[in-house]
Design a protein around this motif. Structure first.
Motif, PDB file in Angstrom:
ATOM      1  N   SER A 120       2.963   6.734  -3.153  1.00 19.65           N
ATOM      2  CA  SER A 120       3.651   5.438  -3.047  1.00 19.65           C
ATOM      3  C   SER A 120       2.684   4.257  -3.046  1.00 19.65           C
ATOM      4  O   SER A 120       2.919   3.275  -3.744  1.00 19.65           O
ATOM      5  N   TYR A 121       1.590   4.353  -2.296  1.00 23.56           N
ATOM      6  CA  TYR A 121       0.643   3.224  -2.264  1.00 23.56           C
ATOM      7  C   TYR A 121      -0.071   3.077  -3.608  1.00 23.56           C
ATOM      8  O   TYR A 121      -0.393   1.978  -4.036  1.00 23.56           O
ATOM      9  N   ALA A 124       2.202   1.328  -5.948  1.00 22.60           N
ATOM     10  CA  ALA A 124       2.206  -0.101  -5.634  1.00 22.60           C
ATOM     11  C   ALA A 124       0.938  -0.751  -6.198  1.00 22.60           C
ATOM     12  O   ALA A 124       1.001  -1.813  -6.819  1.00 22.60           O
ATOM     13  N   PRO A 142     -10.229   4.033   1.594  1.00 20.56           N
ATOM     14  CA  PRO A 142     -10.054   3.499   2.957  1.00 20.56           C
ATOM     15  C   PRO A 142      -8.956   4.193   3.748  1.00 20.56           C
ATOM     16  O   PRO A 142      -9.066   4.318   4.969  1.00 20.56           O
ATOM     17  N   LEU A 143      -7.908   4.656   3.068  1.00 18.59           N
ATOM     18  CA  LEU A 143      -6.804   5.281   3.800  1.00 18.59           C
ATOM     19  C   LEU A 143      -7.101   6.728   4.207  1.00 18.59           C
ATOM     20  O   LEU A 143      -6.441   7.280   5.064  1.00 18.59           O
ATOM     21  N   SER A 224      -3.768   1.719  11.831  1.00 19.36           N
ATOM     22  CA  SER A 224      -3.134   1.925  10.533  1.00 19.36           C
ATOM     23  C   SER A 224      -3.617   3.235   9.927  1.00 19.36           C
ATOM     24  O   SER A 224      -2.849   3.987   9.345  1.00 19.36           O
ATOM     25  N   ASP A 225      -4.921   3.486  10.089  1.00 18.52           N
ATOM     26  CA  ASP A 225      -5.510   4.669   9.505  1.00 18.52           C
ATOM     27  C   ASP A 225      -4.980   5.930  10.154  1.00 18.52           C
ATOM     28  O   ASP A 225      -4.648   6.893   9.506  1.00 18.52           O
ATOM     29  N   ARG A 227      -2.236   6.415  11.712  1.00 20.92           N
ATOM     30  CA  ARG A 227      -0.840   6.703  11.464  1.00 20.92           C
ATOM     31  C   ARG A 227      -0.666   7.595  10.232  1.00 20.92           C
ATOM     32  O   ARG A 227       0.052   8.581  10.258  1.00 20.92           O
TER      33      ARG A 227
ATOM     34  N   ARG B  98       5.938  -0.718   0.842  1.00 18.07           N
ATOM     35  CA  ARG B  98       4.661  -0.142   0.389  1.00 18.07           C
ATOM     36  C   ARG B  98       3.489  -1.107   0.520  1.00 18.07           C
ATOM     37  O   ARG B  98       2.647  -1.240  -0.378  1.00 18.07           O
ATOM     38  N   LEU B  99       3.442  -1.814   1.643  1.00 19.99           N
ATOM     39  CA  LEU B  99       2.272  -2.648   1.909  1.00 19.99           C
ATOM     40  C   LEU B  99       1.135  -1.726   2.316  1.00 19.99           C
ATOM     41  O   LEU B  99       1.359  -0.695   2.947  1.00 19.99           O
ATOM     42  N   PHE B 100      -0.087  -2.093   1.953  1.00 17.88           N
ATOM     43  CA  PHE B 100      -1.226  -1.228   2.267  1.00 17.88           C
ATOM     44  C   PHE B 100      -1.516  -1.297   3.761  1.00 17.88           C
ATOM     45  O   PHE B 100      -1.849  -2.371   4.278  1.00 17.88           O
ATOM     46  N   PRO B 101      -1.427  -0.190   4.475  1.00 20.77           N
ATOM     47  CA  PRO B 101      -1.546  -0.230   5.929  1.00 20.77           C
ATOM     48  C   PRO B 101      -2.963  -0.525   6.413  1.00 20.77           C
ATOM     49  O   PRO B 101      -3.143  -0.894   7.566  1.00 20.77           O
ATOM     50  N   HIS B 102      -3.973  -0.365   5.550  1.00 24.22           N
ATOM     51  CA  HIS B 102      -5.334  -0.633   6.005  1.00 24.22           C
ATOM     52  C   HIS B 102      -5.712  -2.092   5.817  1.00 24.22           C
ATOM     53  O   HIS B 102      -6.829  -2.489   6.155  1.00 24.22           O
TER      54      HIS B 102
END
Lengths: 241, 398
Positions: A120-121, A124, A142-143, A224-225, A227, B98-102
């Motif tokens: 999904s990311y 996007a 980064p994720l 965020s990471d 999660r 779908r915003l980038f969480p980082h």
């Protein structure tokens, strides 16, 4: 054998593990990416091949590699033609052997992280104009950073502890293929328990410290990471160990 | 800010002729869509509307056929042309944002702006336009659903797309946030002139913002045209073939018939009327139907200027009919008109009443129909309460 020989073995081991880890990250990342996105029904076969070193006795792997590395067989022959040196019983041989041996420890955490991340990311990112490498370095990396750290640490730690493969294809040449686990074995063979203890305890403490660091890192990820990835690499960490 | 526009006024179109089949789902459509203003895409779940958006962005790679957008070929499977999503300059706002969480809010916006080749828009301007100033440095996890969608919209805008796709962007939001985002969307469209395709299964949402409407059912086009006309055609469960529809200017019109549409669950009259006056003392606003008649609806509270256009709809069940002009009634809205169409349904009758230039749709029971002895061209009065006139704007004031 002098006191120095253990130090030389330590340096050889670190050099082998560092080089192996670097190479593994370079080939393990695309391999893990490929496996994570593979939809073919042969996927399980590839996954089984990657996981094989987890269950195969290292001596079996070492035996086949030894045969392949000998100048009588094609891989060894090609190596000799190019470098002018024999592959078997060389430092290069134990690095190549370690790459096979530690492959699942790098590929599995990464593959799990990529699968967990999903598309999904990335979708996007693509619709915002990010190309393949851009997406990898600015979204995926980064994720899944924590999983990369885990993969590298596990690959490194596992390579340091290897014995069977090195013994088969490297032998026991000081400064070339004599690594810590083999030095330890030599000390035991020679009933030199004091030095064996020193090496064993050193390896034990080193491993505990390294693993503690991995776990510590996993819990210190920003929110965020954590999660999106905590579960992924915790799971793979458990599996890897 | 007001003069910023990233698209020239040229009327581009997007020509779609695609087919796809997977997991028992088939989609096959040929349609020319206008790349201007807001085009709604309506259908029930499984109708293929999200798949159509994925094909347009290039995220769905299995589609066969061709897509041409403003002289550019995006897809032509016969000639092996496939433009990658990152090169199409078509942005999309997903249902799940779908915003980038980082990345923080502002970093998410910068991600899009940095990769944009035009850079006509400034991040600060868009932050202001979408009212994100207070959220700029927040992390994505600190945002509410409505805020996330606003950031996602701002991020998509900053890619300066030639076409902006919205895939059920409001489905996870409450009514208040829906109304806020819909008015923001209209504002964005008008200020930046980005053509928008808006996918939704909510006709109420689409009725508020879309100028054209494409209706899909089971992967096929059911209807396409002016939003009000399409909604009115959908009132009748079997597709009507009114001869005057859209003068055939849309090429897809000829092959409308293959898909049958189950019809709207709630038949309705769709209107776009100008504000005539506000009556705060009564809590009502009046809209001009024509020169000498108007209808009331609950007061439109904020910033709705006299003369500006309001989209509203009235459900067929909320309109009743009398043969004589109603007086002494609490029902404030009544208009005189003629019966222009009658369709008997199971236990009810759907009537089209022409009042001035507008068609109103009303459903009455078979019993009432019999008692009133209605015929085509019969003069009647329609009446409905002010509260029956629905618009998304009313909730924004609270």
């Amino acid at each position: 054998m002098g006191e120095n020989s253990d130090l030389i073995a330590l340096l050889t081991t670190l050099k082998m593990a560092a080089l192996t880890t670097i190479i593994l990250m370079l080939i393990g990342t695309p391999l893990a990416w490929y496996l994570a996105n593979m939809k073919s029904r042969f996927k399980v076969l590839f996954e089984a091949l990657v996981a094989l070193p987890l269950v195969l006795p290292p001596t079996v792997l070492g035996f086949y590699l030894l045969i392949a590395f000998s100048p009588q067989h094609l891989p060894g022959q090609i190596w000799q033609d190019i470098t002018g040196q024999q592959l078997a019983f060389s430092f290069s041989a134990i690095v190549i052997g370690s790459i096979f041996y530690s492959l699942p420890f790098v590929v599995q955490p990464l593959q799990k992280a990529f699968e967990q991340l999903g598309t999904s990311y990335l979708e996007a990112g693509a619709t915002l104009g990010a190309g393949r490498f851009d997406r990898f370095f600015n979204i995926v990396l980064p994720l899944t950073k924590a999983s990369f750290i885990t993969a590298a640490s596990l690959g490194f730690a596992h390579t340091i502890g290897e014995f069977g493969v090195v013994l088969m294809i490297g032998g026991n040449i000081e400064g070339e293929t004599r690594v810590l686990s083999i030095a330890l074995f030599d000390h035991v063979e020679a009933f030199n328990y004091a030095r064996a203890h020193a090496l064993a305890l050193g390896l034990l403490i080193g491993s505990v410290v390294l693993l503690s660091l991995i776990y510590l890192l996993n819990f210190q990820q920003p929110d965020s990471d954590k999660r999106s990835n905590k579960n992924a690499h915790k799971k793979s960490l458990g599996k890897g160990l | 800010m007001s003069s910023v526009s990233i698209n020239s006024a040229a009327k581009a179109t997007i020509d779609i002729d695609v087919a796809i089949a997977f997991d028992g789902f088939h989609l096959s459509l040929q349609q020319q869509l206008p790349a201007q203003a807001i085009t709604g895409i309506f259908g029930h779940s499984g109708s293929g509307k999200s798949t159509l958006l994925r094909i347009l962005t290039g995220l769905e790679k299995r589609a066969q056929g061709q897509i041409n957008f403003a002289e550019q070929c995006l897809l032509n499977t016969r000639n092996k042309v496939f433009i990658k999503p990152e090169q199409r300059n078509i942005a999309i706002v997903f249902q799940d944002s779908r915003l980038f969480p980082h990345l923080s809010v502002i970093e998410n916006l910068a991600f899009a702006a940095k990769r944009c080749k035009n850079s006509a828009l400034k991040i600060e301007d868009i932050v202001e336009l979408t009212d994100l100033t207070a959220l700029a440095d927040k992390g994505i996890n600190q945002l509410s659903g409505g805020e996330k969608q606003r950031v996602a919209l701002a991020r998509a805008i900053l890619a300066e797309p030639k076409l902006l796709l919205l895939d059920e962007p409001l489905s996870a939001l409450d009514n208040h946030n829906k109304a806020l985002l819909l008015s923001l969307l209209t504002k964005v469209q008008q200020q930046l002139n980005i053509p928008i395709f808006y996918v939704s299964h909510s006709m109420a949402e689409l009725q508020q913002v879309a100028d054209h409407l494409l209706v899909l059912e089971q992967g096929k086009v059911v209807d396409f045209g002016n939003i009000h006309q399409v909604i009115h055609r959908l009132n009748y469960p079997t597709p009507l073939s009114k001869p005057e529809q859209e003068n055939g200017q849309e090429s897809g019109q000829s092959n409308l018939q293959p898909a049958t549409f189950s019809g709207l669950t709630q038949q309705q009259t769709s209107l776009a009327l100008q504000i005539k006056a506000h009556h705060p003392e009564y809590g009502l606003t009046s809209l001009a139907v024509n020169h000498n008649s108007h209808i009331y609806l609950p007061l439109l509270t904020n910033k709705t200027k006299l003369g500006s256009e309001v989209r509203c709809f009235i459900l067929a069940n909320d309109i009743s009919i009398t043969l004589t002009e109603p007086s002494n009634s609490s029902i404030v809205n009544h208009l005189s008109g003629k019966v222009s169409e009658i369709q008997q349904q199971q236990h009810s009758v759907l009537l089209t009443i022409s009042c001035a230039e507008h068609d109103f749709y009303t459903r009455i029971t078979a019993l009432s129909f019999q008692q009133l002895q209605l015929k085509i061209n019969a003069p009647v009065y329609i009446q409905f309460k002010a509260s029956a006139v629905k618009t998304f704007n009313y909730s924004t004031g609270e």
